[in-house]
Design an enzyme around this catalytic site. Structure first.
Site, PDB file in Angstrom:
ATOM      1  CB  VAL A 102      84.490 -22.543 -32.756  1.00 14.68           C
ATOM      2  CG1 VAL A 102      85.110 -23.681 -32.731  1.00 14.68           C
ATOM      3  CG2 VAL A 102      84.226 -21.768 -31.215  1.00 14.68           C
ATOM      4  CG  HIS A 118      89.909 -26.666 -32.848  1.00 13.86           C
ATOM      5  ND1 HIS A 118      90.615 -26.142 -32.017  1.00 13.86           N
ATOM      6  CD2 HIS A 118      90.576 -27.883 -33.331  1.00 13.86           C
ATOM      7  CE1 HIS A 118      91.720 -26.923 -31.759  1.00 13.86           C
ATOM      8  NE2 HIS A 118      91.821 -27.802 -32.623  1.00 13.86           N
ATOM      9  CB  CYS A 126      71.926 -33.490 -39.404  1.00 18.71           C
ATOM     10  SG  CYS A 126      70.776 -35.010 -39.120  1.00 18.71           S
ATOM     11  N   GLY A 185      98.513 -15.947 -30.010  1.00 18.26           N
ATOM     12  CA  GLY A 185      97.595 -16.092 -28.663  1.00 18.26           C
ATOM     13  C   GLY A 185      97.019 -17.457 -28.757  1.00 18.26           C
ATOM     14  CB  THR A 186      97.763 -20.663 -29.828  1.00 15.77           C
ATOM     15  OG1 THR A 186      97.669 -22.098 -29.397  1.00 15.77           O
ATOM     16  CG2 THR A 186      99.018 -20.731 -30.491  1.00 15.77           C
ATOM     17  CG  ASN A 208     101.136 -16.186 -25.501  1.00 13.22           C
ATOM     18  OD1 ASN A 208     100.809 -15.932 -24.390  1.00 13.22           O
ATOM     19  ND2 ASN A 208     100.489 -17.237 -26.265  1.00 13.22           N
ATOM     20  CB  ALA A 226      96.634 -10.191 -30.555  1.00  9.57           C
TER      21      ALA A 226
HETATM   22  P1  OAD Z   1      94.448 -21.319 -24.614  1.00  3.91           P
HETATM   23  O1  OAD Z   1      93.282 -20.714 -23.736  1.00  3.91           O
HETATM   24  O2  OAD Z   1      94.798 -22.673 -24.493  1.00  3.91           O
HETATM   25  O3  OAD Z   1      95.511 -20.258 -24.799  1.00  3.91           O
HETATM   26  C1  OAD Z   1      95.243 -18.744 -25.008  1.00  3.91           C
HETATM   27  C2  OAD Z   1      96.620 -18.188 -25.094  1.00  3.91           C
HETATM   28  O4  OAD Z   1      96.427 -16.949 -25.443  1.00  3.91           O
HETATM   29  C3  OAD Z   1      97.526 -18.207 -24.031  1.00  3.91           C
HETATM   30  O5  OAD Z   1      98.761 -18.710 -24.157  1.00  3.91           O
HETATM   31  C4  OAD Z   1      97.618 -16.756 -23.364  1.00  3.91           C
HETATM   32  O6  OAD Z   1      98.737 -16.417 -22.884  1.00  3.91           O
HETATM   33  C5  OAD Z   1      97.392 -15.924 -24.699  1.00  3.91           C
HETATM   34  N1  OAD Z   1      96.743 -14.855 -24.666  1.00  3.91           N
HETATM   35  C6  OAD Z   1      95.803 -14.252 -23.650  1.00  3.91           C
HETATM   36  N2  OAD Z   1      95.614 -12.839 -24.090  1.00  3.91           N
HETATM   37  C7  OAD Z   1      96.303 -12.809 -25.088  1.00  3.91           C
HETATM   38  C8  OAD Z   1      96.452 -11.608 -25.879  1.00  3.91           C
HETATM   39  N3  OAD Z   1      95.607 -10.280 -25.493  1.00  3.91           N
HETATM   40  N4  OAD Z   1      96.869 -11.517 -26.902  1.00  3.91           N
HETATM   41  C9  OAD Z   1      97.838 -12.369 -27.280  1.00  3.91           C
HETATM   42  N5  OAD Z   1      97.841 -13.852 -26.446  1.00  3.91           N
HETATM   43  C10 OAD Z   1      96.906 -13.833 -25.654  1.00  3.91           C
HETATM   44  O7  OAD Z   1      93.747 -21.194 -26.083  1.00  3.91           O
HETATM   45  P2  OAD Z   1      94.310 -22.166 -27.270  1.00  3.91           P
HETATM   46  O8  OAD Z   1      95.433 -22.205 -27.421  1.00  3.91           O
HETATM   47  O9  OAD Z   1      93.466 -21.458 -28.501  1.00  3.91           O
HETATM   48  O10 OAD Z   1      89.758 -26.562 -28.425  1.00  3.91           O
HETATM   49  O11 OAD Z   1      93.241 -23.483 -27.104  1.00  3.91           O
HETATM   50  C11 OAD Z   1      93.559 -24.305 -28.115  1.00  3.91           C
HETATM   51  C12 OAD Z   1      92.329 -25.199 -27.945  1.00  3.91           C
HETATM   52  O12 OAD Z   1      92.043 -25.783 -26.714  1.00  3.91           O
HETATM   53  C13 OAD Z   1      90.812 -24.459 -28.500  1.00  3.91           C
HETATM   54  O13 OAD Z   1      90.894 -24.341 -29.956  1.00  3.91           O
HETATM   55  C14 OAD Z   1      89.806 -25.256 -27.871  1.00  3.91           C
HETATM   56  C15 OAD Z   1      90.551 -25.531 -26.564  1.00  3.91           C
HETATM   57  O14 OAD Z   1      90.011 -26.508 -25.804  1.00  3.91           O
HETATM   58  C16 OAD Z   1      88.574 -27.203 -28.855  1.00  3.91           C
HETATM   59  O15 OAD Z   1      87.671 -26.643 -28.391  1.00  3.91           O
HETATM   60  C17 OAD Z   1      88.679 -28.601 -29.426  1.00  3.91           C
END
Ligand code: OAD
Length: 243
Positions: A102, A118, A126, A185-186, A208, A226
């Site tokens: 976000v 997201h 609103c 990075g997800t 990752n 990243a």
């Molecule tokens: P996560 O916190 O679940 O995952 C982050 C990922 O980034 C992990 O797999 C880490 O290993 C990896 N990571 C950490 N540092 C890194 C780096 N320097 N370079 C590359 N990768 C790295 O976050 P998301 O997968 O984005 O949703 O989470 C998905 C959703 O869950 C978010 O959008 C949010 C959250 O709840 C909502 O708010 C709806």
């Protein structure tokens, strides 16, 4: 990595999607959700990121969002965001950035085709009229209200809420036609965002530092951060596009 760079030089992908998560912004200083020290290890989702939490305690939810908004205003895009910005500006490259984040770091690094699955923390909505507007600065009052008197909320997707259908459809279409998908990075745990990666018919790379459910599926996983991995990949693609 060497093999990948050779492959990219040879195949010159032009239709490219970057699917990003909190990990791409970690090196800018924004905490992830599920890594050590991640937000969901410190705070409870059900207190801060659900419509029910907002209905119960809008001021608590807004206090948390204002602190995140202030944190994001105070950080800068890192080398990975900048590399994607460079890639998207090349006239022969059709890049779609699909992000679960976000924050606005992709835009600040020059990416102009970003789909925010997201929502956006700097847009507010609103609660009764549904109209949205951009608001970067902090509000003077908590909770903030619309001119119509109803509560304003961050225009983000909370748990239990659907994603914006047009955004999701645009993201699916971009992934389906991509020659190259770079997942950065997800943790690939939150759907439908994570499911997008499975729709790609092109070459899929995951960046990752740790294993995820995508690891076995991606043709290549780069166990790195990243900001280390994205710039050389982008430079190779740009070199091939110019060659
Ligand atoms: P996560 O916190 O679940 O995952 C982050 C990922 O980034 C992990 O797999 C880490 O290993 C990896 N990571 C950490 N540092 C890194 C780096 N320097 N370079 C590359 N990768 C790295 O976050 P998301 O997968 O984005 O949703 O989470 C998905 C959703 O869950 C978010 O959008 C949010 C959250 O709840 C909502 O708010 C709806």
């Amino acid at each position: 990595m060497k093999e990948l760079l050779e492959r990219l030089s040879r195949e010159k992908p032009e239709r490219i999607v970057a699917l990003t998560g909190a990990g791409i912004s970690a090196e800018s200083g924004i905490p992830t959700f599920r890594s050590a020290g991640g937000l969901w290890n410190t705070f409870k989702v059900e207190d801060l990121a659900t419509p029910e939490a907002f209905a119960r305690n809008p001021d608590t939810v807004w206090q948390w969002y204002e602190s995140r908004r202030a944190q994001i205003r105070g950080v800068e895009p890192n080398a990975a965001h900048h590399a994607l910005g460079r890639l998207g500006r090349h006239p022969r490259v059709d890049l779609t950035v699909i992000t679960q984040n976000v924050d606005d770091l992709h835009e600040r690094a020059g990416s102009n085709h970003v789909l925010h699955l997201h929502g956006s923390i700097f847009r507010v909505r609103c609660c009764s009229e549904g109209n949205t507007f951009d608001r970067r600065e902090a509000f003077d009052v908590n909770p903030p209200r619309c001119d119509c008197g109803s509560l304003l909320r961050p225009d983000v997707v909370w748990f239990g809420e659907p994603l914006d259908l047009d955004t999701l459809n645009a993201a699916s279409a971009a992934v389906e036609r991509a020659e190259l998908l770079i997942v950065i990075g997800t943790s690939a745990t939150v759907y439908p965002a994570a499911g997008l990666a499975w729709m790609c018919r092109g070459y899929t790379i995951e960046i990752n530092p740790v294993e995820t459910s995508l690891t076995g599926y991606a043709q290549l996983t780069i166990r790195s951060t990243a900001s280390n991995a994205v710039p050389p990949i982008v430079d190779t693609i740009l070199g091939a596009a110019d060659g």
